[in-house]
Write a protein that holds these residues in place. Structure first.
Motif, PDB file in Angstrom:
ATOM      1  N   SER A   3      28.063  10.759  44.235  1.00 13.08           N
ATOM      2  CA  SER A   3      26.861  11.345  43.636  1.00 13.08           C
ATOM      3  C   SER A   3      27.059  11.714  42.170  1.00 13.08           C
ATOM      4  N   HIS A   4      28.320  11.793  41.723  1.00 11.19           N
ATOM      5  CA  HIS A   4      28.589  12.100  40.318  1.00 11.19           C
ATOM      6  C   HIS A   4      28.332  10.905  39.415  1.00 11.19           C
ATOM      7  N   VAL A  46      24.689   3.922  49.654  1.00 15.49           N
ATOM      8  CA  VAL A  46      24.929   5.015  50.600  1.00 15.49           C
ATOM      9  C   VAL A  46      25.792   6.090  49.953  1.00 15.49           C
ATOM     10  N   PHE A  47      26.909   5.685  49.336  1.00 12.08           N
ATOM     11  CA  PHE A  47      27.838   6.647  48.748  1.00 12.08           C
ATOM     12  C   PHE A  47      27.252   7.339  47.516  1.00 12.08           C
ATOM     13  N   GLY A  48      26.232   6.714  46.907  1.00 13.71           N
ATOM     14  CA  GLY A  48      25.611   7.313  45.737  1.00 13.71           C
ATOM     15  C   GLY A  48      24.922   8.630  46.030  1.00 13.71           C
ATOM     16  N   GLY A  87      21.078  12.673  36.171  1.00  9.19           N
ATOM     17  CA  GLY A  87      20.090  12.810  37.233  1.00  9.19           C
ATOM     18  C   GLY A  87      19.800  11.529  37.996  1.00  9.19           C
ATOM     19  N   THR A  88      20.392  10.403  37.571  1.00  6.60           N
ATOM     20  CA  THR A  88      20.167   9.134  38.287  1.00  6.60           C
ATOM     21  C   THR A  88      21.305   8.870  39.262  1.00  6.60           C
ATOM     22  N   ILE A  89      21.048   7.984  40.201  1.00  5.64           N
ATOM     23  CA  ILE A  89      22.037   7.607  41.213  1.00  5.64           C
ATOM     24  C   ILE A  89      22.123   6.089  41.278  1.00  5.64           C
ATOM     25  N   ILE A  90      23.012   5.584  42.110  1.00  6.14           N
ATOM     26  CA  ILE A  90      23.233   4.143  42.204  1.00  6.14           C
ATOM     27  C   ILE A  90      21.980   3.422  42.669  1.00  6.14           C
ATOM     28  N   LEU A  91      21.230   4.017  43.579  1.00  2.16           N
ATOM     29  CA  LEU A  91      19.977   3.405  44.027  1.00  2.16           C
ATOM     30  C   LEU A  91      19.032   3.175  42.848  1.00  2.16           C
ATOM     31  N   ASP A  92      18.973   4.092  41.902  1.00  7.82           N
ATOM     32  CA  ASP A  92      18.101   3.944  40.738  1.00  7.82           C
ATOM     33  C   ASP A  92      18.465   2.705  39.932  1.00  7.82           C
TER      34      ASP A  92
END
Length: 460
Positions: A372-373, A365-367, A380-385
């Motif tokens: 988001s940083h 969620v916080f990703g 360009g990737t996030i925690i979900l990735d």
């Protein structure tokens, strides 16, 4: 090994089929399948996908069911029961259980988006927005941690509540209702979509093979994508199917049951294409529009349809049912493993895991906002990735290879034991002649998928 308690069981064959199909059917069927089909040229890609589904994925499903039914355990205990002296098998069981938790860490967040958009569509919020505002609405949802936590909470609460009620009265009964509702809504949406003016162009793209279009995106890329979709659509490799095998009797052979479940899973995927492609072509929407297809492009399309609010509400309700069926199935597996390993009763296992999954899902969620940083796999990737990569690119393919080796070699459970379990009961029997193919050919294909996934992720 003697069981600590009487094993729970499902009340009907239909319950087993719907639960197993519900675990397989998810966002990969109703969004990813139409999206990658559009990207890889339509009908020709679908043909290759179906071949891999039949010859690659379905045999592994039979193996998962057989391991679960023979051991009467979830993935964390099944290998230990069938091969107690094998330290590696025991370690894999724990890793596969961890994979179920990681899957829930991001799948619950995405399911929350579906529930949110079901509410937006039913309340008329989307109808009142301009095309630009619809795009901004999805971005605003992702950027609001409180909103995402609320919908995450609703998702986890629904999933845990269904499991808390019990296997038969909760999981089995409510999954039957969700699956029946899902199929009815899909059929209604498909009929509506194929009767839109201009829908015939979408049907032609989707149902008439054109291998020239397949080559446009690269033949190898298309074959790899087809293998990956066939493999991942059935949720194989981390025991998500094996748990339902542990809840059934031995009156039906497992190959026939796997054929039925695979057919139901495929029906949902194919029907999703009948919903998406005719509608996209009818309204001039690119079928490979990417992640915004569901949350940005399609709401705009529904706003131009007669009775668009009704069809939009049904569409997102159908998406929510598909996603929630997987959430409930994986939640049930986690709860069953907690009961098997720790001796907890269902209520304690459900309560503890409700809070565990809720907390573990917060990084995803916080990703999208306050974290988001964080770019765990590069710019360009996030925690979900990262979470999706661990499960989809690692645990699922490697786990499937483990099931193959466990059921085909003398170092594991062994071929004869697997065949005896799989063929017990009425129905279609497993072809014994496939042992060499499964032992020497399929693992190579899996390793190619695994290696190519790493290449695509880090070197291309």
């Amino acid at each position: 090994m003697e069981e600590k308690r009487t094993r729970e069981s499902l009340g009907s064959r239909l319950g087993f089929i719907f639960l197993s199909a519900g675990c397989a059917i998810g966002l990969g069927n109703v969004w990813r399948f139409p999206y990658i089909t559009g990207l890889h040229g339509g009908a020709a890609f679908v043909l290759i996908y179906l071949l891999f589904l039949l010859f690659l994925a379905m045999p592994i499903m039979v193996m998962e069911f057989a391991v679960g039914r023979a051991s009467r355990q979830g993935v964390a205990g099944s290998f230990e029961v069938l091969k107690p002296e094998g330290g590696f098998w025991r370690l894999f069981g724990r890793l596969a259980l961890a994979g179920n938790y990681i899957l829930m860490m991001f799948y619950t967040t995405v399911t929350g988006w579906m529930l949110a958009y079901t509410w937006y569509a039913a309340s008329g919020t989307l109808t009142a927005l301009s095309p630009e505002q619809i795009g901004a609405n999805f971005g605003a949802l992702l950027g609001d941690p409180k909103a995402l936590i609320f919908w995450l909470f609703v998702t986890v609460l629904i999933g845990s509540a269904i499991c808390f009620i019990g296997l038969r009265t909760g999981v089995e009964r409510i999954t039957k209702i969700m699956m029946c509702g899902l199929l009815l809504i899909m059929i209604a949406l498909a009929v509506r979509s194929v009767t839109l003016p201009g829908a015939e162009k979408g049907l032609d793209f989707y149902l008439r093979p054109d291998f020239g279009k397949l080559m446009e995106n690269g033949l190898w890329n298309s074959i790899y994508a087809a293998m990956g979709q066939a493999f991942f659509t059935l949720s194989l490799g981390i025991g998500s199917m094996a748990i339902f095998g542990s809840y059934i009797g031995r009156d039906r052979a497992l190959t026939g049951e796997s054929v039925v479940i695979t057919a139901l899973d495929t029906f949902v995927a194919i029907t999703a294409g009948l919903i998406i492609f005719p509608a996209c072509f009818a309204y001039g929407v690119s079928p490979n529009a990417g992640p915004g297809l569901i949350f940005v492009t399609l709401p705009n399309m529904f706003n131009h349809m007669p009775q668009g609010r009704i069809w939009s509400s049904l569409f997102f309700l159908f998406m929510s049912f598909a996603a929630m069926s997987t959430v409930v199935a994986v939640f049930e597996h986690i709860i069953a493993c907690s009961m098997d390993l720790l001796g907890w009763d269902r209520r304690k296992a459900t309560t503890v895991n409700f809070f565990a999954i809720l907390l573990l899902s917060l990084p995803c969620v916080f990703g999208f906002n306050i974290w988001s940083h964080v770019a765990p796999l590069g710019k360009g990737t996030i925690i979900l990735d990262l979470e999706d990569f661990i499960v989809s690119n690692n645990l699922l393919p490697l786990g499937s290879i483990v099931y193959l080796l466990f059921c085909t070699t003398r170092y594991g459970w062994g071929w004869d034991n697997f065949i005896a379990e799989a063929d017990m009961g009425r129905g279609l029997k497993f072809p014994r002649a496939l042992r060499g193919y499964l032992l020497y050919v399929v693992p190579v294909i899996m390793l190619v998928i695994f290696a190519f996934g790493y290449y695509e992720k880090f070197f291309k």
